[in-house]
Design an enzyme around this catalytic site. Structure first.
Site, mmCIF file in Angstrom:
data_model
loop_
_atom_site.group_PDB
_atom_site.id
_atom_site.type_symbol
_atom_site.label_atom_id
_atom_site.label_comp_id
_atom_site.label_asym_id
_atom_site.label_seq_id
_atom_site.Cartn_x
_atom_site.Cartn_y
_atom_site.Cartn_z
ATOM 1 C CD GLU A 300 -3.302 0.074 2.020
ATOM 2 O OE1 GLU A 300 -4.247 -0.703 1.825
ATOM 3 O OE2 GLU A 300 -3.114 0.651 3.107
ATOM 4 C CG HIS A 329 8.053 -29.526 1.722
ATOM 5 N ND1 HIS A 329 8.657 -30.694 1.326
ATOM 6 C CD2 HIS A 329 8.740 -29.104 2.809
ATOM 7 C CE1 HIS A 329 9.639 -30.990 2.157
ATOM 8 N NE2 HIS A 329 9.713 -30.037 3.071
ATOM 9 C CE LYS A 443 -11.407 2.364 2.025
ATOM 10 N NZ LYS A 443 -10.813 3.375 2.884
HETATM 11 O O1 PA5 Z 1 -2.972 1.950 5.806
HETATM 12 C C1 PA5 Z 1 -4.109 2.391 5.762
HETATM 13 O O2 PA5 Z 1 -4.379 3.571 6.039
HETATM 14 C C2 PA5 Z 1 -5.294 1.515 5.400
HETATM 15 O O3 PA5 Z 1 -4.934 0.309 4.865
HETATM 16 C C3 PA5 Z 1 -6.153 1.288 6.643
HETATM 17 O O4 PA5 Z 1 -5.393 0.656 7.630
HETATM 18 C C4 PA5 Z 1 -7.403 0.441 6.361
HETATM 19 O O5 PA5 Z 1 -8.067 0.896 5.234
HETATM 20 C C5 PA5 Z 1 -8.336 0.533 7.548
HETATM 21 O O6 PA5 Z 1 -8.630 1.863 7.814
HETATM 22 P P1 PA5 Z 1 -9.261 2.357 9.153
HETATM 23 O O7 PA5 Z 1 -8.315 2.097 10.258
HETATM 24 O O8 PA5 Z 1 -9.472 3.813 8.929
HETATM 25 O O9 PA5 Z 1 -10.537 1.614 9.347
#
Ligand code: PA5
Length: 475
Positions: A300, A329, A443
């Site tokens: 990410e 394996h 989303k």
């Molecule tokens: O790294 C990030 O910001 C995202 O991957 C969030 O962790 C994920 O979308 C969850 O978001 P939130 O903690 O706002 O629910």
């Protein structure tokens, strides 16, 4: 005095990075040359400088230092939670779930939930990080809601998956306790933004805050990870001390003395050669979910469409999760004989918390009895070294990070080192490491399909897409 205050303990717990098997000395022309590193020294210096200059914008870097009061409050809350529940359930996803899972697996008993109460350091621990109805139903088949504390975690306070889980849990709790559900629900979220804070205030929930400027995947060392860890008896002060120790090591601007920078540099050079896969392969069950946590951090943070000036980047390196020896394996055949498109990071452990001897039996069957007299520890470590050798011999890039032991201190070091490695690599790639615009499209499409107010335009866009051709559907 805590053991982590002792400099000799800290030194003895220092992580070791061995990147011999990334280099041309070992791999010949497929390896990275010293002069390749020297050739980008200006870029490396610039990235190192940026990490110092922009430290103020990377609030996660201060977490090892600026949470004294919060840690005290968390420990107090955790003690109190432990007294009144038998089950502790995290509701969260992504950065609000992967860290708690990884740390729990690393630092608690590997059969923690199955231990009898007297042997467990806290309540049984579950993380709901999906919205699979079967998993939700299964959870309620094993927990008793009246003996459960749910910990809803969302930085943004609005993630649909987490909110759906919360609606379900809140409904159950309200049907059991009327208006007073605060004994069974605790929140971790942003102090002022999002919907969870509104709900937390409405319900009078005990709430811990995700500090401003700490993004989801960089949030394990704030209440997101600290509260669940403390509830399950993990020494969160030691975890933070390990992170602080690694921060000190990462203050070194010379990449050849800074393990996080060197990891980033090697990955960056590999990416420039088109090596776009990064396998994380711990040789310890306790470190299994560190790979999941790393996968989110790496994917990410670095998977980006554009550079900071808006020009085309399509950057990133696909993280792959593997586990030694299990995946020897399953995947190692590919890693030795497949394409030269990956780096493998082996995670090893020097001293395990248990030792299991392999006893002598079937003496006359030599192909079996040669194992006798050794230990599982020796077998696991030998197989790790043998795989490192095989991967190196096949000309594939690999590096090894060794933890002297798995404990709260070394896990703090490891998480922090990977975070700095990611930030440094993002600098080298000249991208925004800390945003995630690529997850927004999916989303928004979900919101439109489920009828969230304000998404009419997106709904219209979805409805106007070309109809699917039946000839491409086999059923
Ligand atoms: O790294 C990030 O910001 C995202 O991957 C969030 O962790 C994920 O979308 C969850 O978001 P939130 O903690 O706002 O629910």
């Amino acid at each position: 005095m805590a053991r982590y205050d002792d400099p000799s303990f800290r030194e003895s717990m220092r992580l070791r990075l061995d990147y011999n098997n990334m280099m041309s000395d070992m791999l010949g022309e497929r390896g990275i040359r010293e002069d390749e590193i020297d050739g980008i020294s200006d870029q490396l210096d610039q990235a190192a400088r940026a990490l110092v200059d922009n430290r103020g914008n990377m609030r996660w870097r201060e977490l090892p230092y600026n949470q004294e009061q919060i840690v005290e409050d968390i420990i107090k809350a955790a003690e109190e939670i432990r007294k009144r529940c038998e089950y502790f359930v995290v509701l969260g996803i992504g950065g609000s779930a992967l860290g708690p899972i990884a740390v729990q697996q690393a630092l608690n008993h590997l059969r923690y939930n199955e231990l009898p109460n007297r042997k467990r350091k806290g309540p049984r621990f579950y993380v709901l990080d999906n919205v699979d109805p079967e998993t939700m139903t299964a959870l309620f088949d094993v927990i008793e809601p009246d003996k459960t504390v749910f910990n809803v975690i969302t930085k943004s306070g609005g993630t649909s998956e987490t909110m759906s889980q919360l609606l379900i849990v809140s409904d159950i709790l309200h049907s059991m306790y009327g208006d007073k559900i605060s004994d069974h629900l605790i929140a971790v979220t942003d102090e002022s933004k999002g919907n969870l804070i509104k709900i937390a205030r409405l319900e009078g929930l005990c709430t811990f805050y995700v500090p401003d400027g700490v993004g989801g995947r960089f949030s394990e060392l704030c209440p997101v990870g600290l509260l669940p860890a403390a509830v399950c008896g993990i020494d969160i002060r030691e975890l933070l001390a390990g992170a602080a120790y690694m921060d000190g090591i990462c203050a070194e601007e010379d990449v050849r003395k800074n393990p996080a920078y060197m990891l980033g540099t090697l990955s960056y050079i590999a990416m420039r050669r088109g090596i776009n896969i990064h396998v994380m392969m711990p040789y310890a069950d306790s470190l299994k979910y560190i790979s999941d946590w790393f996968a989110q951090l790496w994917a990410e943070s670095l998977g980006k469409l554009v550079h900071r000036d808006g020009s085309d980047a399509h950057a990133g390196q696909t993280p792959v999760k593997a586990l030694g020896v299990t995946d020897q394996h399953s995947q190692v055949q590919l890693y030795t004989e497949g394409p030269f498109d990956k780096i493998i990071t082996f995670l090893g452990v020097e001293k395990f918390r248990s030792k299991v001897a392999i006893p002598l039996r079937y003496e006359d069957i030599h192909d079996v009895s040669f194992l006798s007299g050794h230990s599982l520890n020796e077998l696991l470590q030998t197989e790790q070294h043998a795989t490192e050798y095989a991967v190196m011999k096949s000309g594939h890039l690999s590096e090894t990070i060794t933890l002297p032991e798995v404990n709260a201190f070394t896990i703090g070091e490891l998480l922090y080192m990977f975070e700095v490695m990611t930030a440094f690599t993002g600098e080298l790639l000249d991208i925004d490491t800390f945003n995630q615009p690529g997850v927004e499209e999916g989303k928004n499409a979900t919101y439109a399909m489920l009828g969230k107010p304000g998404y009419d335009e997106k709904r219209a866009e979805l409805e106007s897409q070309p109809a699917k051709n039946e000839k491409y559907i086999l059923a």
